[in-house]
Every structure is written in structure tokens, then in C-alpha cells.
Enzyme design. Sequence first.
Site, PDB file in Angstrom:
ATOM      1  N   HIS A   1      -1.280  -0.253  -9.543  1.00 23.22           N
ATOM      2  CA  HIS A   1      -2.104  -1.237  -8.567  1.00 23.22           C
ATOM      3  C   HIS A   1      -2.615  -2.510  -9.573  1.00 23.22           C
ATOM      4  O   HIS A   1      -3.789  -2.908  -9.634  1.00 23.22           O
ATOM      5  CB  HIS A   1      -3.166  -0.533  -7.930  1.00 23.22           C
ATOM      6  CG  HIS A   1      -3.502  -1.159  -6.786  1.00 23.22           C
ATOM      7  ND1 HIS A   1      -3.624  -0.372  -5.623  1.00 23.22           N
ATOM      8  CD2 HIS A   1      -3.737  -2.433  -6.253  1.00 23.22           C
ATOM      9  CE1 HIS A   1      -3.976  -1.443  -4.643  1.00 23.22           C
ATOM     10  NE2 HIS A   1      -3.926  -2.517  -5.167  1.00 23.22           N
TER      11      HIS A   1
ATOM     12  N   ARG B   1       0.853  -1.172  -0.031  1.00 29.82           N
ATOM     13  CA  ARG B   1       0.142   0.094  -0.007  1.00 29.82           C
ATOM     14  C   ARG B   1       0.811   1.297  -0.024  1.00 29.82           C
ATOM     15  O   ARG B   1       1.890   1.306   0.591  1.00 29.82           O
ATOM     16  CB  ARG B   1      -0.889   0.256   1.174  1.00 29.82           C
ATOM     17  CG  ARG B   1      -1.964  -0.915   1.180  1.00 29.82           C
ATOM     18  CD  ARG B   1      -3.297  -0.260   0.083  1.00 29.82           C
ATOM     19  NE  ARG B   1      -4.248  -1.333   0.224  1.00 29.82           N
ATOM     20  CZ  ARG B   1      -4.587  -2.387  -0.680  1.00 29.82           C
ATOM     21  NH1 ARG B   1      -3.499  -2.745  -1.614  1.00 29.82           N
ATOM     22  NH2 ARG B   1      -5.369  -3.194  -0.693  1.00 29.82           N
TER      23      ARG B   1
ATOM     24  N   GLU C   1      -3.000   7.432  -4.739  1.00 35.30           N
ATOM     25  CA  GLU C   1      -3.267   6.691  -6.010  1.00 35.30           C
ATOM     26  C   GLU C   1      -4.809   6.914  -6.390  1.00 35.30           C
ATOM     27  O   GLU C   1      -5.220   6.617  -7.550  1.00 35.30           O
ATOM     28  CB  GLU C   1      -2.896   5.182  -6.000  1.00 35.30           C
ATOM     29  CG  GLU C   1      -3.842   4.346  -5.338  1.00 35.30           C
ATOM     30  CD  GLU C   1      -3.368   2.789  -5.023  1.00 35.30           C
ATOM     31  OE1 GLU C   1      -1.898   2.633  -5.112  1.00 35.30           O
ATOM     32  OE2 GLU C   1      -4.272   2.120  -5.267  1.00 35.30           O
TER      33      GLU C   1
HETATM   34  P1  NAI Z   1      -1.431 -11.235   5.404  1.00 32.65           P
HETATM   35  O1  NAI Z   1      -2.346 -10.876   6.336  1.00 32.65           O
HETATM   36  O2  NAI Z   1      -1.274 -12.698   4.898  1.00 32.65           O
HETATM   37  O3  NAI Z   1       0.057 -10.956   5.790  1.00 32.65           O
HETATM   38  C1  NAI Z   1       0.462  -9.655   6.195  1.00 32.65           C
HETATM   39  C2  NAI Z   1       1.708  -9.760   7.283  1.00 32.65           C
HETATM   40  O4  NAI Z   1       2.113  -8.478   7.467  1.00 32.65           O
HETATM   41  C3  NAI Z   1       1.320 -10.931   8.368  1.00 32.65           C
HETATM   42  O5  NAI Z   1       2.499 -11.560   8.522  1.00 32.65           O
HETATM   43  C4  NAI Z   1       1.520  -9.554   9.497  1.00 32.65           C
HETATM   44  O6  NAI Z   1       1.832 -10.213  10.768  1.00 32.65           O
HETATM   45  C5  NAI Z   1       2.421  -8.726   8.793  1.00 32.65           C
HETATM   46  N1  NAI Z   1       2.257  -7.278   9.610  1.00 32.65           N
HETATM   47  C6  NAI Z   1       1.178  -6.915  10.094  1.00 32.65           C
HETATM   48  N2  NAI Z   1       1.440  -5.680  10.811  1.00 32.65           N
HETATM   49  C7  NAI Z   1       2.855  -5.378  10.643  1.00 32.65           C
HETATM   50  C8  NAI Z   1       3.710  -4.464  11.437  1.00 32.65           C
HETATM   51  N3  NAI Z   1       3.089  -3.295  12.117  1.00 32.65           N
HETATM   52  N4  NAI Z   1       4.929  -4.805  11.233  1.00 32.65           N
HETATM   53  C9  NAI Z   1       5.519  -5.721  10.247  1.00 32.65           C
HETATM   54  N5  NAI Z   1       4.643  -6.920   9.770  1.00 32.65           N
HETATM   55  C10 NAI Z   1       3.509  -6.625   9.959  1.00 32.65           C
HETATM   56  O7  NAI Z   1      -1.513 -10.448   4.001  1.00 32.65           O
HETATM   57  P2  NAI Z   1      -1.215 -10.493   2.473  1.00 32.65           P
HETATM   58  O8  NAI Z   1      -2.270 -11.398   1.736  1.00 32.65           O
HETATM   59  O9  NAI Z   1       0.126 -11.013   2.517  1.00 32.65           O
HETATM   60  O10 NAI Z   1      -1.163  -9.168   1.940  1.00 32.65           O
HETATM   61  C11 NAI Z   1      -0.323  -8.106   2.442  1.00 32.65           C
HETATM   62  C12 NAI Z   1      -0.693  -6.866   1.907  1.00 32.65           C
HETATM   63  O11 NAI Z   1      -0.723  -6.752   0.256  1.00 32.65           O
HETATM   64  C13 NAI Z   1      -2.284  -6.548   2.044  1.00 32.65           C
HETATM   65  O12 NAI Z   1      -2.698  -6.110   3.300  1.00 32.65           O
HETATM   66  C14 NAI Z   1      -2.653  -5.326   0.943  1.00 32.65           C
HETATM   67  O13 NAI Z   1      -2.478  -4.054   1.385  1.00 32.65           O
HETATM   68  C15 NAI Z   1      -1.526  -5.688  -0.173  1.00 32.65           C
HETATM   69  N6  NAI Z   1      -1.984  -6.106  -1.416  1.00 32.65           N
HETATM   70  C16 NAI Z   1      -1.621  -5.582  -2.592  1.00 32.65           C
HETATM   71  C17 NAI Z   1      -2.152  -5.850  -3.784  1.00 32.65           C
HETATM   72  C18 NAI Z   1      -1.971  -5.396  -5.350  1.00 32.65           C
HETATM   73  O14 NAI Z   1      -2.583  -5.669  -6.231  1.00 32.65           O
HETATM   74  N7  NAI Z   1      -0.805  -4.529  -4.972  1.00 32.65           N
HETATM   75  C19 NAI Z   1      -3.129  -7.092  -3.861  1.00 32.65           C
HETATM   76  C20 NAI Z   1      -3.445  -7.669  -2.642  1.00 32.65           C
HETATM   77  C21 NAI Z   1      -2.833  -7.424  -1.569  1.00 32.65           C
END
Ligand code: NAI
Length: 329
Positions: free
Chosen positions: A295, A234, A263
Site C-alpha cells: 500500500h 482496494r 492487509e
Molecule cells: P474518484 O472518486 O476520483 O474515482 C473513482 C471512479 O470510480 C469514479 O469515476 C466512479 O464513477 C467510479 N466508480 C464508482 N463506483 C463504481 C462502480 N460500481 N463500478 C465502476 N466504477 C465505479 O477516486 P480516485 O481518486 O480516482 O481513487 C480511486 C480509489 O483509489 C480510491 O477509492 C481508493 O480506494 C484508491 N486509492 C488507493 C491508494 C493507494 O495508495 N493504493 C491511494 C489513493 C486512492
Amino acid sequence: MKTLVYSIHGFDKPVIEKLAQGKHELMFTELPLNENTAHLAKGFEAVALFTSDKANAEILDVLGNNGVKFIALRSVGYDHVDLAKAKQLNIKVANVPAYSPYAIAEHSVALLMALNRKIILAQKLMRQNDFRLDKLVGFDLHNKTIGVVGTGKIGSAFVRIMHGFGCEILAYDIEQDHELIEQCKVQYTSLETLCKNSDVISVNCPLNQDTKYMFNKTTFSQMKNGVVFINTARGGIVNTQDLLDALNQGIVATAGLDVYEYEKPIFFYDHSNTQIEDELFEKMRSHPNVLITGHQAFLTHEALEGIAATTIKNIVEWSINGKSINDIN
Ligand code: NAI
């Protein structure tokens, strides 16, 4: 009962339409949800939203007053929704917690490879009949140190790919993934140590109060000179002005971004006949060492099907039980 699907696009409409057939009635609008379009939800008990939609307190009030009781997000991320306000209004919100993390992880690798091996410049020179190689030198990823911030579903898929390249992996997360430690020799460390030691940094955590501007003047100043910075998570996790300064100082050699802090009014729409009034975005996208995609990291057939299937499942479940398995508030 019908659902209004906001921000529908050519890439997702056929997929979601097909999967909803015979299960649930959908109406579509290409318009994003915002202050001007919230009234369109009148008569719908549910709306389906995309990342470009805005669901702050004021907009949720309008949705609630118009009878909306369920929001089905067509995304993993939910930073665009005021969940506490939705709860207060008795509006349930569900997301798509997982749909092909490979799509996003592989896009991060695509940005990294394109930057490192200068693919965009090489293509340009090729078309100009300039076959000199002087400006095209990259580096081996083998044996380099990759810093991964957030090793959830997407981050861990990215780690596994980079492990296959023969990289050393440093990770920063609030939770450790023991399989990654065992199978990919991942070393969890502080954010500062990760910044100091990584040749490439990839951002894969959610945007929330703790991660807003996690990458700022201080964290960029801790990085190795010449680091490659990739963000497909993000835009708000990174202070864009500070990233631009770090690029201009040569701390960040190249940046590959699929997301941008501001964005929302820009991405997903055709602005070819209008001026984009965002100086910072202009500076970023015209920077010779920056590669931006709008994105699109999620944009694979597999991911689109996954998003549509879970969205429909969430809506159908909610319409039967008043809740869905993926409710987040
Ligand atoms: P997830 O929930 O499986 O993994 C997120 C990880 O970040 C977890 O391991 C969590 O413990 C960690 N985390 C949370 N807070 C944290 C902090 N303060 N410091 C360090 N690590 C922290 O989520 P997933 O599926 O891996 O997605 C991650 C992000 O990717 C989403 O939240 C979304 O914003 C972004 N995304 C972007 C897309 C795109 O098209 N560009 C599409 C899908 C997701």
C-alpha cells in the site's frame, strides 16, 4: 482544541507536523485506531485517521462517548469508516478527495512495467552472474488493449499515461468521462466486454457495496488467457482466492498488487521478528507471477504534502465553522 493523529509513521509525521505549525495543535500516536486504542481519543474533539485505522460502529461509539466530534481522514478512500453510524453520532467525517492522482497512477504503471519486463527477476539473475535472457521476454505495450475499471482522478491519469504508450483503452465506470473519450479515444463498455478484450486490466474504482468482489471466479473466467492484472485501489474489490486460482490456471499471467484484501494487520508495520499468520497472503507473495507492494502507491513527496495540507485545512475549517468543505457525511 487538539487533534489526535492515529497511525502516524516516519514518512508522514514531519510533513503533517510542519504544515500544522501555528495553525492547530496535534498529538501523535503510532498505534492504529481499533478496539484497543479508541479510548486514547479521550479529551480530543477531533482525530485524524489513516487507511490502516478501523472506524466501525463499535469503535465510533467509543470515540463519540469520549467527546470526538470530527474525523479527518488522511485518505481518498473511506471504506474503513461506518459513515452512517458517524452521522447518527453527530460525528462529521471529511476525507482528502484529491492529492496527486499521478502518484497512484504512476505506481500502477511501475507494477505493470516491472511485471511485463521482468525487472525483479532480471535484477536477481544479474546478481547471480546469470546473463541469459531466456526467462526475460516481455511484450510491447504499444497497440495492446488496456481495460481500466474506474476512470475518476486516478483512473484517468492512468488512461492518459497508457494512451501515451500507444495503447487502446477500454473503460468500465458508472459515469463516462467525455474528455477521455475525445482525447484518448477511450471506449466505455460493460465489465464483461472489458474482461474479454483486455490484455491488461487496472482496477481504479473505490471499494463499496457495488464493487466488493467485482473481480471473482466469474469475471476472471471471462478474461483473456495471459492477462496482466493490476490493483492499486482496494483489496476487497478482488476475491483474492479467486485471483490465486486464476493465476494458477494461467488466466491471469501476472498480477501487480498494491493492496490486499486482509492487509490491515500486516501492512505499514515491521513484522520481521514475527510470523505472519495468513496462509493466503503467504501464497500470494511467494507466487512467482505476483508482485506485491505494501500500500505504497500514494507514497510520493507531492502526495504526502497534498494529504497533509488538506487534512490540516479540513481540521482548521471544522474548528472554526463546525464543518469543512470536504465533509462526506
Ligand atoms: P474518484 O472518486 O476520483 O474515482 C473513482 C471512479 O470510480 C469514479 O469515476 C466512479 O464513477 C467510479 N466508480 C464508482 N463506483 C463504481 C462502480 N460500481 N463500478 C465502476 N466504477 C465505479 O477516486 P480516485 O481518486 O480516482 O481513487 C480511486 C480509489 O483509489 C480510491 O477509492 C481508493 O480506494 C484508491 N486509492 C488507493 C491508494 C493507494 O495508495 N493504493 C491511494 C489513493 C486512492
